[in-house]
Design a protein around this motif. Sequence first.
Motif, short mmCIF file in Angstrom:
data_model
loop_
_atom_site.label_atom_id
_atom_site.label_comp_id
_atom_site.label_asym_id
_atom_site.label_seq_id
_atom_site.Cartn_x
_atom_site.Cartn_y
_atom_site.Cartn_z
N THR A 287 0.85 -1.18 0.00
CA THR A 287 0.00 0.00 0.00
C THR A 287 0.89 1.24 0.00
O THR A 287 1.92 1.27 0.66
CB THR A 287 -0.96 0.00 1.20
N HIS A 298 -6.37 2.55 -0.98
CA HIS A 298 -6.43 2.51 0.48
C HIS A 298 -5.56 3.62 1.07
O HIS A 298 -5.96 4.32 2.02
CB HIS A 298 -5.95 1.13 0.97
N HIS A 312 -9.69 -2.23 5.01
CA HIS A 312 -10.01 -2.96 3.78
C HIS A 312 -9.42 -4.37 3.84
O HIS A 312 -8.40 -4.61 4.51
CB HIS A 312 -9.43 -2.25 2.55
N HIS A 314 -7.35 -7.08 1.64
CA HIS A 314 -6.42 -7.07 0.52
C HIS A 314 -6.09 -8.51 0.13
O HIS A 314 -5.73 -9.31 0.99
CB HIS A 314 -5.12 -6.35 0.90
#
Length: 341
Positions: A287, A298, A312, A314
């Motif tokens: 990320t 994100h 979230h 992933h």
Amino acid sequence: MQVSSVDFNMGTDPILQRGETTTSIGRIKPELYKQKSVDSEDKQEDVKICGKLNFTLRYDYENELLVVTIVKALDLPAKDFTGTSDPYVKIYLLPDRKKKFQTRVHRKTLNPVFDETFQFPVAYDQLSNRKLHFSVYDFDRFSRHDMIGEVILDNFFEVSDLSREATVWKDIHCATTESIDLGEIMFSLCYLPTAGRMTLTVIKCRNLKAMDVTGASDPYVKVSLMCEGRRLKKRKTTTKKNTLNPVYNEAIIFDIPPENVDQVSLSIAVMDYDRVGHNEVIGVCRTGLDAEGLGRDHWNEMLAYPRKPITHWHPLVELPGQATSFDSQGSCSSPKPPPTP
């Protein structure tokens, strides 16, 4: 956890230490094998074929070894822009995923001839509980290797009693969403601009790939603060024993001044702890502003809503083959100086 400031001139350790560079192996959920022998005939017409694999099997009774020779593959699909592929094959004797072998890469061919022999130590009376898994990949120097397809031999004794060398031809089943599923990780990101503090909370994982003979794993999560391919800091969670759905709820904190947020990213690796050998990578995700897809989204959402945890799921992907040898030779710049009055 200790909170410490980031030094943007730290050493050049890559994300994984030398002892942790094992490529992630296998991409099949163990539960799929159990049903495959039952209903594979019913679903045969739904499976896409992408070539054939030729291999031989023999059992060495004296040394208690299963001897497998990967001979060749035919009619593989083209994965490169040039209309060819750079194929190689990984092989495992399931359910053990920790012992794997891999052929050499053959450049620019759709009909590679491997002729490589591998030996698996296994007692003869255990063969009925074991399965051979071949994964055919296309090598890519600059990105994650593409999985072309797979072959699973459910029952050795349908082929031969293995007293003599048996030659086998099997269709290669094209890689599907299920076959490349390594599991998922849920984490939240929260950034406090005034304090220059970022908190990544590892919440849980689900449907992780089994790495042990028991059909489970001993997973922990390692988070690395990265800048231009260099690891600045790393933190890790506790290890959860014998589970494919671990729950952590552990916060990992990095000090990142606001002027440096656009220079860094986070690399998250879900690892399988091994008390005896090397810890292995189950799957990774990233990320940051330079990440792709959900990883970038994100990060941007975290920056858009400061002081609010953004959560979230992933998907995990296989560790890129080049993850331990970054091409970038540059170093991260020092934090930007304050503006002059």
